[in-house]
Design a protein around this motif. Structure first.
Motif, PDB file in Angstrom:
ATOM      1  N   THR A   1       0.239   0.429   4.736  1.00 15.24           N
ATOM      2  CA  THR A   1       0.813   1.762   4.922  1.00 15.24           C
ATOM      3  C   THR A   1       0.308   2.679   3.813  1.00 15.24           C
ATOM      4  O   THR A   1      -0.446   2.256   2.930  1.00 15.24           O
ATOM      5  CB  THR A   1       2.344   1.712   4.893  1.00 15.24           C
ATOM      6  OG1 THR A   1       2.775   1.228   3.603  1.00 15.24           O
ATOM      7  CG2 THR A   1       2.874   0.764   5.970  1.00 15.24           C
ATOM      8  N   ARG A   2       0.753   3.944   3.841  1.00  9.63           N
ATOM      9  CA  ARG A   2       0.343   4.905   2.814  1.00  9.63           C
ATOM     10  C   ARG A   2       0.686   4.399   1.416  1.00  9.63           C
ATOM     11  O   ARG A   2      -0.081   4.586   0.453  1.00  9.63           O
ATOM     12  CB  ARG A   2       1.040   6.250   3.057  1.00  9.63           C
ATOM     13  CG  ARG A   2       0.698   7.307   1.994  1.00  9.63           C
ATOM     14  CD  ARG A   2       1.728   8.427   1.996  1.00  9.63           C
ATOM     15  NE  ARG A   2       1.646   9.221   3.200  1.00  9.63           N
ATOM     16  CZ  ARG A   2       0.978  10.370   3.289  1.00  9.63           C
ATOM     17  NH1 ARG A   2       0.320  10.826   2.247  1.00  9.63           N
ATOM     18  NH2 ARG A   2       0.974  11.053   4.412  1.00  9.63           N
ATOM     19  N   GLU A   3       1.838   3.734   1.286  1.00 10.96           N
ATOM     20  CA  GLU A   3       2.295   3.280  -0.032  1.00 10.96           C
ATOM     21  C   GLU A   3       1.335   2.265  -0.648  1.00 10.96           C
ATOM     22  O   GLU A   3       1.310   2.102  -1.878  1.00 10.96           O
ATOM     23  CB  GLU A   3       3.700   2.676   0.074  1.00 10.96           C
ATOM     24  CG  GLU A   3       4.804   3.711   0.286  1.00 10.96           C
ATOM     25  CD  GLU A   3       4.740   4.365   1.669  1.00 10.96           C
ATOM     26  OE1 GLU A   3       4.224   3.695   2.605  1.00 10.96           O
ATOM     27  OE2 GLU A   3       5.179   5.529   1.794  1.00 10.96           O
ATOM     28  N   HIS A   4       0.577   1.547   0.165  1.00 10.43           N
ATOM     29  CA  HIS A   4      -0.401   0.617  -0.379  1.00 10.43           C
ATOM     30  C   HIS A   4      -1.563   1.355  -1.049  1.00 10.43           C
ATOM     31  O   HIS A   4      -2.243   0.781  -1.912  1.00 10.43           O
ATOM     32  CB  HIS A   4      -0.964  -0.291   0.721  1.00 10.43           C
ATOM     33  CG  HIS A   4       0.006  -1.329   1.197  1.00 10.43           C
ATOM     34  ND1 HIS A   4       0.935  -1.082   2.188  1.00 10.43           N
ATOM     35  CD2 HIS A   4       0.203  -2.616   0.806  1.00 10.43           C
ATOM     36  CE1 HIS A   4       1.644  -2.176   2.411  1.00 10.43           C
ATOM     37  NE2 HIS A   4       1.220  -3.126   1.588  1.00 10.43           N
TER      38      HIS A   4
ATOM     39  N   ASP B   1       0.818   7.319  -3.943  1.00 12.98           N
ATOM     40  CA  ASP B   1       1.929   8.235  -3.681  1.00 12.98           C
ATOM     41  C   ASP B   1       1.613   9.545  -4.405  1.00 12.98           C
ATOM     42  O   ASP B   1       0.531   9.712  -4.988  1.00 12.98           O
ATOM     43  CB  ASP B   1       3.267   7.641  -4.143  1.00 12.98           C
ATOM     44  CG  ASP B   1       3.246   7.215  -5.597  1.00 12.98           C
ATOM     45  OD1 ASP B   1       2.453   7.790  -6.377  1.00 12.98           O
ATOM     46  OD2 ASP B   1       4.006   6.298  -5.975  1.00 12.98           O
ATOM     47  N   GLU B   2       2.548  10.473  -4.412  1.00 11.25           N
ATOM     48  CA  GLU B   2       2.283  11.785  -5.002  1.00 11.25           C
ATOM     49  C   GLU B   2       1.992  11.700  -6.490  1.00 11.25           C
ATOM     50  O   GLU B   2       1.230  12.504  -7.039  1.00 11.25           O
ATOM     51  CB  GLU B   2       3.470  12.714  -4.739  1.00 11.25           C
ATOM     52  CG  GLU B   2       3.210  14.160  -5.127  1.00 11.25           C
ATOM     53  CD  GLU B   2       4.327  15.090  -4.706  1.00 11.25           C
ATOM     54  OE1 GLU B   2       4.225  16.293  -4.977  1.00 11.25           O
ATOM     55  OE2 GLU B   2       5.303  14.602  -4.088  1.00 11.25           O
TER      56      GLU B   2
ATOM     57  N   THR C   1       0.595   8.955  -8.176  1.00  9.29           N
ATOM     58  CA  THR C   1      -0.660   8.259  -8.499  1.00  9.29           C
ATOM     59  C   THR C   1      -1.893   8.912  -7.886  1.00  9.29           C
ATOM     60  O   THR C   1      -3.012   8.630  -8.321  1.00  9.29           O
ATOM     61  CB  THR C   1      -0.583   6.804  -8.006  1.00  9.29           C
ATOM     62  OG1 THR C   1      -0.374   6.800  -6.583  1.00  9.29           O
ATOM     63  CG2 THR C   1       0.563   6.071  -8.684  1.00  9.29           C
TER      64      THR C   1
END
Length: 646
Positions: free
Chosen positions: A370-373, A376-377, A379
Motif C-alpha cells: 500500500t502507500r504506507e509501504h 507518508d507526508e 518521509t
C-alpha cells in the motif's frame, strides 16, 4: 576372446593368458615379417536376427502372426528371403485371412488374386510398375496400383475404346480412371474382351457372352466399391489404433511427470497435460524401452523447468507491475499535494531510491503493498531529496569523466561544480559531444529516451517492467548524456575575454553580467555586424567555426562602450516587439495591476499618464522570448579586408 588379452596371445593348458616364448627370428625372416605385418584377428560382432524365429515350431509362429494386421505381414515378408518364403507359403493362407478379418467388414479376396496380392492392393504403397511412391492410384477393377505416368503409358483414350466396337453396355464397363484432366481406359481388358467377343460365331453365343460378362463386371464393380470403402475404414481404424497407442503412451508420460514432482506445475497449465514436444512425440510413436524412458525423463525435466521458470517470471512480472502502477499513482498525488513547487524527479528516478525499490521488489509476494509501504507526508520530501542526490551523483560521474579529456587541465570542486557557467552537457555522437549544449538545470530535467524493443529484451526483469510502466528509464540510463568538453573550452575562452575566472564564475553570475560578443569574421555587407549573447556566441563558435579554429576565439570581440549601449538598447526593443507579438502578461509597478501587454499600455497611459513605459513602470510576468543574436547596422568598416557574404 579373453577380455584384456593382448593380440597374438594363446591360452595355456591351465587357461592362463601368459604368452609363449617365441623362437629367435633370423634376419631374413625378420625382414619378411616387417614387410608383411599380419592384421590382428577380430571376431565379428553378431547382430541380432529375426531369422531365429523361424526355428520355432510352426504352430507357435501361426499363433504369433495371427495377431498382426495385413500391412504387418507385408512388412514381415520384406525382412528377408526366408520370411518371404514363409508368408507366401500355402500353409500361411489361413494367417492372411485371419489378419484380414481382424479389420471389420472385410470383403472376400477375389478368386483371380491371392491373399498377399489382395493385402498389397489394400495396404501397399507405391506404383507396382515403376515403384514410385507419390500419387499412386489403386484400381480395384484392374487389380493394380499405378502412378499417373504409368497410367498414361499403359492405358488408352476413349477414342481407342470406341474403335474396338464392343457392345455399348460392355464398353461402359471397361475399367477407367480420370488422371491429368483426361479419361484413361484399360487397354488390356478391352482387347481381351474384344478377342473373346470376336471368337464367337453366332448371335446367340454373343448374346449369352454379353449377359454373362455383364453380370461378372457388375459383381467386379460392386466388389471394387466394397474394397475401397473397407480400405478407407480400415486405414482409419489403424490410424485410430496408432493414435490410441500414442495417447496411452502420452498418458504414461504424464503419470511419469507427476511422479517426478511436476504435478503442481502441470496443474497450472491450461490443458493440465504435458505441452507438445516433438522429441516426446517421436518417443511415443514406438513402444517404450528403458533408454526411451530415460530420454523422456530428461526431456520432461528440462521442459518443465523452463515452463516453471517462465511461469514464476510471469507471476513476478504481474506482481511488480501492479506495485509499480500503484507507486506511479501515489507518487504523482504526493508531488501535487505535498511539494509546494511541484518540481520533483520523474517517477523512474524516484524508483531507484533504495527504500522505494525495496518496497516494490523485496516485499514478500503474499503481502499487499500500500502507500504506507512507500512513504507518508513526513518521509516523502526526504525521499525526493534522495532521488535528486542519486541523480546528481550520476551527473557528477559524467562530469568526472568529461574532465579527464586532454583539453581540460583544470580541477573542480564537486560541491560547486554544478553552479559553474562552464558546466555544460550534450548528447554523445560517436563519443563526441554534438553541437547543442545544455546547462545543469536542463540536463537534470531530461527524461531518458525509451529503449528500443531489442534493448528491452536484454534488460533484467525489474528494469523491463519499470520501463513498461514508467515509459522512461532512469536518468541517463542509455549513457547518451556526456560532459560537453568542447563547449567547456569555448565558454572558458569567452569568460577570459570578459575578464572573469572560468574556474569560479557561476552560471548565475554570468547571466547577470550578460556579456555581448561580436563575431568579426561573420560581418556582412548586407546585414551588418553579428552580435550575440554569451550562450549564443558559444553555440555559434561550435557550429560555425570550431572545425577550423577549434576553441580559439581570435575572431570574437567585445563591442566598445558606445556600440555596447546601442546594441543592448536594440536587443531590448526587439524583445519588447516579441512581447507585443505574443501579448504576454505584465504587471504595473505603480498600482500592482496585472494584464496583457497591449491593455497594460492603455492602463499606464490612462491611469498613470505614462506614454512610453520602461522598467520602472512595468515588468513582464509572462515569458518573453530573449533575443540571442542581433545584427547591428551599419556593417563594420572593411579595413582593407574583403566583405564576406553568405
Amino acid at each position: 576372446m579373453v577380455k584384456g588379452g593382448a593380440q597374438g596371445a594363446e591360452a595355456g593348458p591351465s587357461g592362463s593368458n601368459k604368452r609363449k616364448r617365441k623362437a629367435p627370428v633370423k634376419a631374413k625372416e625378420a625382414d619378411t615379417n616387417e614387410k608383411a605385418v599380419k592384421k590382428p584377428k577380430t571376431r565379428a560382432k553378431q547382430k541380432p536376427s529375426l531369422t531365429k524365429m523361424l526355428d520355432m515350431p510352426f504352430d507357435i509362429l501361426l499363433e504369433i502372426f495371427g495377431h498382426l494386421l495385413p500391412a504387418d505381414l507385408l512388412n514381415l515378408g520384406r525382412v528377408s528371403q526366408e520370411f518371404r518364403q514363409l508368408v507366401m507359403s500355402p500353409e500361411f493362407k489361413s494367417i492372411w485371412i485371419q489378419c484380414r478379418t481382424r479389420l471389420a467388414n472385410s470383403p472376400e479376396c477375389p478368386e483371380d488374386i491371392t491373399e498377399p496380392m489382395f493385402a498389397e492392393l489394400a495396404f501397399g504403397k507405391g506404383c507396382m510398375m515403376c515403384k514410385r511412391i507419390q500419387g499412386a492410384h489403386t484400381l480395384w477393377k484392374v487389380r493394380i496400383r499405378l502412378c499417373p505416368n504409368c497410367i498414361s503409358d499403359t492405358f488408352v483414350s476413349s477414342a481407342f475404346i470406341m474403335r474396338l466396337r464392343l457392345p455399348q453396355n460392355i464398353r461402359n464397363m471397361v475399367p477407367y480412371i480420370y488422371v491429368k484432366q483426361d479419361m484413361f481406359y484399360s487397354a488390356k481388358h478391352a482387347q481381351m474382351w474384344v478377342e473373346e467377343y470376336q471368337a464367337l460365331k453366332t448371335a446367340a453365343e454373343k448374346m449369352e457372352w454379353e449377359k454373362t460378362k455383364l453380370q461378372y463386371l457388375t459383381s467386379v464393380a460392386k466388389h471394387a466399391e466394397e474394397c475401397e470403402s473397407w480400405v478407407f475404414r480400415a486405414k482409419q481404424f489403424i490410424e485410430d489404433e496408432k493414435n490410441r497407442d500414442v495417447t496411452e503412451r502420452k498418458e504414461r508420460l504424464l503419470e511419469m511427470a507427476n511422479s517426478m514432482g511436476w504435478a503442481d506445475e502441470i496443474s497450472h497449465l491450461k490443458d493440465k497435460c504435458l505441452p507438445q514436444h516433438s522429441d516426446l512425440d517421436k518417443i511415443c510413436q514406438k513402444e517404450f524401452t528403458v533408454e526411451s524412458i530415460e530420454k523422456a525423463k530428461t526431456i520432461i525435466n528440462g521442459m518443465m523447468k523452463n515452463i516453471q521458470d517462465r511461469r514464476l517470471e510471469e507471476d513476478k512480472k504481474v506482481l511488480l507491475k501492479s506495485r509499480m502502477e500503484l507507486l506511479d499513482i501515489v507518487y504523482n498525488q504526493a508531488v501535487k499535494g505535498w511539494l509546494s513547487t511541484g518540481n520533483a524527479p520523474y517517477i523512474s528516478d524516484f524508483f531507484v531510491v533504495p527504500h522505494i525499490r525495496s518496497a516494490v521488489v523485496d516485499t514478500a509476494p503474499e503481502i499487499t503493498v500500500t502507500r504506507e509501504h512507500f512513504f507518508d507526508e513526513t518521509t516523502f520530501p526526504g525521499l525526493v531529496e534522495d532521488a535528486r542526490a542519486i541523480q546528481r551523483e550520476k551527473c557528477l560521474e559524467v562530469i568526472a569523466k568529461g574532465y579527464k579529456v586532454q583539453t581540460i587541465k583544470a580541477k573542480y570542486d564537486p560541491n560547486t561544480v554544478f553552479d559553474l557557467a562552464t558546466t555544460v552537457f550534450g548528447y554523445a555522437k560517436d563519443g563526441i559531444p554534438d553541437n547543442q549544449f545544455m546547462d545543469i538545470t536542463k540536463t537534470l530535467s531530461l527524461k531518458s529516451s525509451p529503449r528500443w524493443l531489442s534493448d528491452r529484451d536484454r534488460l533484467p526483469l525489474v528494469e523491463k517492467v519499470a520501463l513498461e510502466v514508467f515509459t522512461y528509464s532512469p536518468w541517463n540510463a542509455e549513457k547518451k548524456i556526456i560532459f560537453h568538453w568542447i563547449a567547456y573550452d569555448i565558454i572558458s575562452n569567452l569568460m577570459k575575454l570578459c575578464g572573469v575566472d572560468p574556474l569560479t564564475t557561476t552560471l548565475e553570475q554570468m547571466n547577470a553580467l550578460d556579456p555581448i560578443f561580436e563575431c568579426v569574421s561573420c560581418s556582412r555587407m548586407s546585414r551588418g555586424r553579428l552580435t550575440m549573447r554569451w550562450i549564443k556566441a558559444a553555440s555559434h563558435i561550435r557550429t560555425t567555426h570550431y572545425n577550423h579554429t577549434y576553441s580559439t576565439i581570435s575572431f570574437i570581440e567585445i563591442p566598445n562602450a558606445d556600440d555596447l549601449v546601442r546594441v543592448r538598447k536594440e536587443i531590448k526593443e526587439a524583445e519588447e516587439r516579441n512581447a507585443y507579438k505574443d501579448n504576454v502578461n505584465t504587471k504595473c509597478k505603480h498600482c500592482e495591476a496585472v494584464g496583457k501587454l497591449r491593455s497594460m499600455r492603455l492602463h499606464l497611459l490612462n491611469k498613470h499618464e505614462v506614454e512610453y513605459p520602461d522598467d520602472k513602470d512595468w515588468e513582464f510576468v509572462g515569458t518573453v522570448v530573449k533575443v540571442q543574436e542581433h545584427w547591428m547596422w551599419p556593417p563594420r568598416p572593411r579595413e582593407g579586408k574583403p566583405w564576406v557574404e553568405s
